[in-house]
Design a protein around this motif. Sequence first.
Motif, PDB file in Angstrom:
ATOM      1  N   ALA A  84      15.842  27.659  21.076  1.00  0.00           N
ATOM      2  CA  ALA A  84      15.545  27.901  22.284  1.00  0.00           C
ATOM      3  C   ALA A  84      15.574  26.597  23.040  1.00  0.00           C
ATOM      4  O   ALA A  84      15.816  26.334  24.231  1.00  0.00           O
ATOM      5  CB  ALA A  84      14.150  28.413  22.308  1.00  0.00           C
ATOM      6  N   LEU A 112       9.671  27.181  27.128  1.00  0.00           N
ATOM      7  CA  LEU A 112       9.435  27.641  25.745  1.00  0.00           C
ATOM      8  C   LEU A 112       8.201  27.434  25.345  1.00  0.00           C
ATOM      9  O   LEU A 112       7.686  26.245  25.421  1.00  0.00           O
ATOM     10  CB  LEU A 112      10.389  27.075  24.727  1.00  0.00           C
ATOM     11  CG  LEU A 112      10.100  27.368  23.254  1.00  0.00           C
ATOM     12  CD1 LEU A 112      10.331  28.613  22.916  1.00  0.00           C
ATOM     13  CD2 LEU A 112      10.733  26.383  22.310  1.00  0.00           C
ATOM     14  N   VAL A 158      19.619  33.338  21.439  1.00  0.00           N
ATOM     15  CA  VAL A 158      18.592  32.571  22.077  1.00  0.00           C
ATOM     16  C   VAL A 158      19.130  31.830  23.078  1.00  0.00           C
ATOM     17  O   VAL A 158      18.608  31.671  24.304  1.00  0.00           O
ATOM     18  CB  VAL A 158      17.610  32.153  20.967  1.00  0.00           C
ATOM     19  CG1 VAL A 158      16.601  31.044  21.715  1.00  0.00           C
ATOM     20  CG2 VAL A 158      16.941  33.176  20.074  1.00  0.00           C
ATOM     21  N   SER A 176       8.221  37.403  21.880  1.00  0.00           N
ATOM     22  CA  SER A 176       8.851  37.770  20.412  1.00  0.00           C
ATOM     23  C   SER A 176       8.160  37.354  19.295  1.00  0.00           C
ATOM     24  O   SER A 176       7.794  36.341  19.155  1.00  0.00           O
ATOM     25  CB  SER A 176      10.141  37.139  20.109  1.00  0.00           C
ATOM     26  OG  SER A 176      10.654  37.588  19.000  1.00  0.00           O
ATOM     27  N   LEU A 215       7.303  32.411  21.553  1.00  0.00           N
ATOM     28  CA  LEU A 215       7.648  32.937  20.248  1.00  0.00           C
ATOM     29  C   LEU A 215       6.277  32.768  19.459  1.00  0.00           C
ATOM     30  O   LEU A 215       5.387  31.659  19.727  1.00  0.00           O
ATOM     31  CB  LEU A 215       8.627  32.076  19.766  1.00  0.00           C
ATOM     32  CG  LEU A 215       9.948  32.004  20.121  1.00  0.00           C
ATOM     33  CD1 LEU A 215      10.807  31.178  19.554  1.00  0.00           C
ATOM     34  CD2 LEU A 215      10.750  33.350  20.004  1.00  0.00           C
ATOM     35  N   TYR A 239       5.484  28.297  21.786  1.00  0.00           N
ATOM     36  CA  TYR A 239       5.279  29.058  20.488  1.00  0.00           C
ATOM     37  C   TYR A 239       3.931  28.931  20.187  1.00  0.00           C
ATOM     38  O   TYR A 239       3.535  27.729  20.061  1.00  0.00           O
ATOM     39  CB  TYR A 239       6.463  28.499  19.824  1.00  0.00           C
ATOM     40  CG  TYR A 239       6.710  27.078  19.588  1.00  0.00           C
ATOM     41  CD1 TYR A 239       6.342  26.323  18.812  1.00  0.00           C
ATOM     42  CD2 TYR A 239       7.516  26.423  20.714  1.00  0.00           C
ATOM     43  CE1 TYR A 239       6.391  24.706  18.649  1.00  0.00           C
ATOM     44  CE2 TYR A 239       7.915  24.927  20.306  1.00  0.00           C
ATOM     45  CZ  TYR A 239       7.122  24.129  19.671  1.00  0.00           C
ATOM     46  OH  TYR A 239       7.424  22.932  19.392  1.00  0.00           O
ATOM     47  N   ILE A 279      10.657  31.714  27.121  1.00  0.00           N
ATOM     48  CA  ILE A 279      10.523  32.330  25.875  1.00  0.00           C
ATOM     49  C   ILE A 279       9.088  32.166  25.272  1.00  0.00           C
ATOM     50  O   ILE A 279       8.760  30.924  25.290  1.00  0.00           O
ATOM     51  CB  ILE A 279      11.753  32.215  25.084  1.00  0.00           C
ATOM     52  CG1 ILE A 279      12.914  32.341  25.538  1.00  0.00           C
ATOM     53  CG2 ILE A 279      11.584  32.634  23.600  1.00  0.00           C
ATOM     54  CD1 ILE A 279      14.063  31.807  24.526  1.00  0.00           C
ATOM     55  N   LEU A 330      15.068  39.602  21.818  1.00  0.00           N
ATOM     56  CA  LEU A 330      15.877  38.437  21.681  1.00  0.00           C
ATOM     57  C   LEU A 330      17.396  38.863  22.330  1.00  0.00           C
ATOM     58  O   LEU A 330      17.976  38.148  22.878  1.00  0.00           O
ATOM     59  CB  LEU A 330      15.681  37.615  20.543  1.00  0.00           C
ATOM     60  CG  LEU A 330      14.289  36.853  20.281  1.00  0.00           C
ATOM     61  CD1 LEU A 330      14.275  36.327  18.834  1.00  0.00           C
ATOM     62  CD2 LEU A 330      13.973  36.087  21.609  1.00  0.00           C
ATOM     63  N   ILE A 364      19.637  32.996  26.765  1.00  0.00           N
ATOM     64  CA  ILE A 364      18.378  33.566  27.447  1.00  0.00           C
ATOM     65  C   ILE A 364      18.268  32.513  28.456  1.00  0.00           C
ATOM     66  O   ILE A 364      17.843  31.400  28.264  1.00  0.00           O
ATOM     67  CB  ILE A 364      17.076  33.767  26.481  1.00  0.00           C
ATOM     68  CG1 ILE A 364      17.576  34.824  25.344  1.00  0.00           C
ATOM     69  CG2 ILE A 364      16.131  34.209  27.075  1.00  0.00           C
ATOM     70  CD1 ILE A 364      16.460  35.000  24.372  1.00  0.00           C
ATOM     71  N   VAL A 385      10.454  36.670  28.158  1.00  0.00           N
ATOM     72  CA  VAL A 385      10.642  37.416  26.721  1.00  0.00           C
ATOM     73  C   VAL A 385       9.323  37.109  25.834  1.00  0.00           C
ATOM     74  O   VAL A 385       9.354  35.724  25.834  1.00  0.00           O
ATOM     75  CB  VAL A 385      12.031  37.282  26.094  1.00  0.00           C
ATOM     76  CG1 VAL A 385      12.299  35.988  25.958  1.00  0.00           C
ATOM     77  CG2 VAL A 385      12.046  38.178  24.768  1.00  0.00           C
TER      78      VAL A 385
END
Length: 228
Positions: free
Chosen positions: A163, A202, A133, A81, A142, A204, A140, A65, A136, A79
């Motif tokens: 994010a 994003l 974050v 994470s 997560l 997650y 992403i 991150l 970025i 990315v």
Amino acid sequence: HMAGYNVLTIDLRNHGLSGDALPVSLGIYESLDVLSAVEWVRGQPSLDRERIGVWGESMGGATVLFAAGNDTNGYIKAVVSDASFASVRETFLLWANFHLPFSVPHVMLDYLWRCIISIFPYPITDIRPVDSVPSIRCPIFLTHGTDDKLVPFLQIHQLIEAAKSRSSSPTSSSSSSSSSSSSSSSSVDRSSHRCLGDECVLEYVFHKGDHVCSYTMPDIVLQMIGFT
């Protein structure tokens, strides 16, 4: 790698076979190693320099991150994470409250935290990948286990909100599904958040697992990387 992807795994400074460069900075200086690795990959003529993603777990999750947030050239295209902390200080305070066998006044915990950071040779008050974050500019992914006993699950919510702040015009969707591995069956909640432009995507995942479980969900991670 067995699925046909080129994989570069690195030992960050002070880890594995890499040299000592104390102290461990929990992602701050280690992110420079990630950016150097990305530069190296871009220099390999046999590899596609426009499809580079970074993936880290635990402290490595925080490191990627930091790296992606400081990637001013836009070389990192995705990315991932897993089980990263948002704030080391808050993680320490939450962990202490959850795991110490006795109640400790907050002022005592705060004093202990100041003693811990005093060993660093540079002035810090906290280590906060959550602050990187919003910078970025790539998708992403997560993930965090609800039963994480090392980095409290609450930390991912701060990363998610950071994010989402990357755009003021988001659309979001969520779904609930279940997945299983050879060792256990777990409930998985998946959510996605898409802003204007692909760079703000994003996704997650919350799962009923302990610390660092993304290796049990490679299909989700590879989908996020978007290399297929």
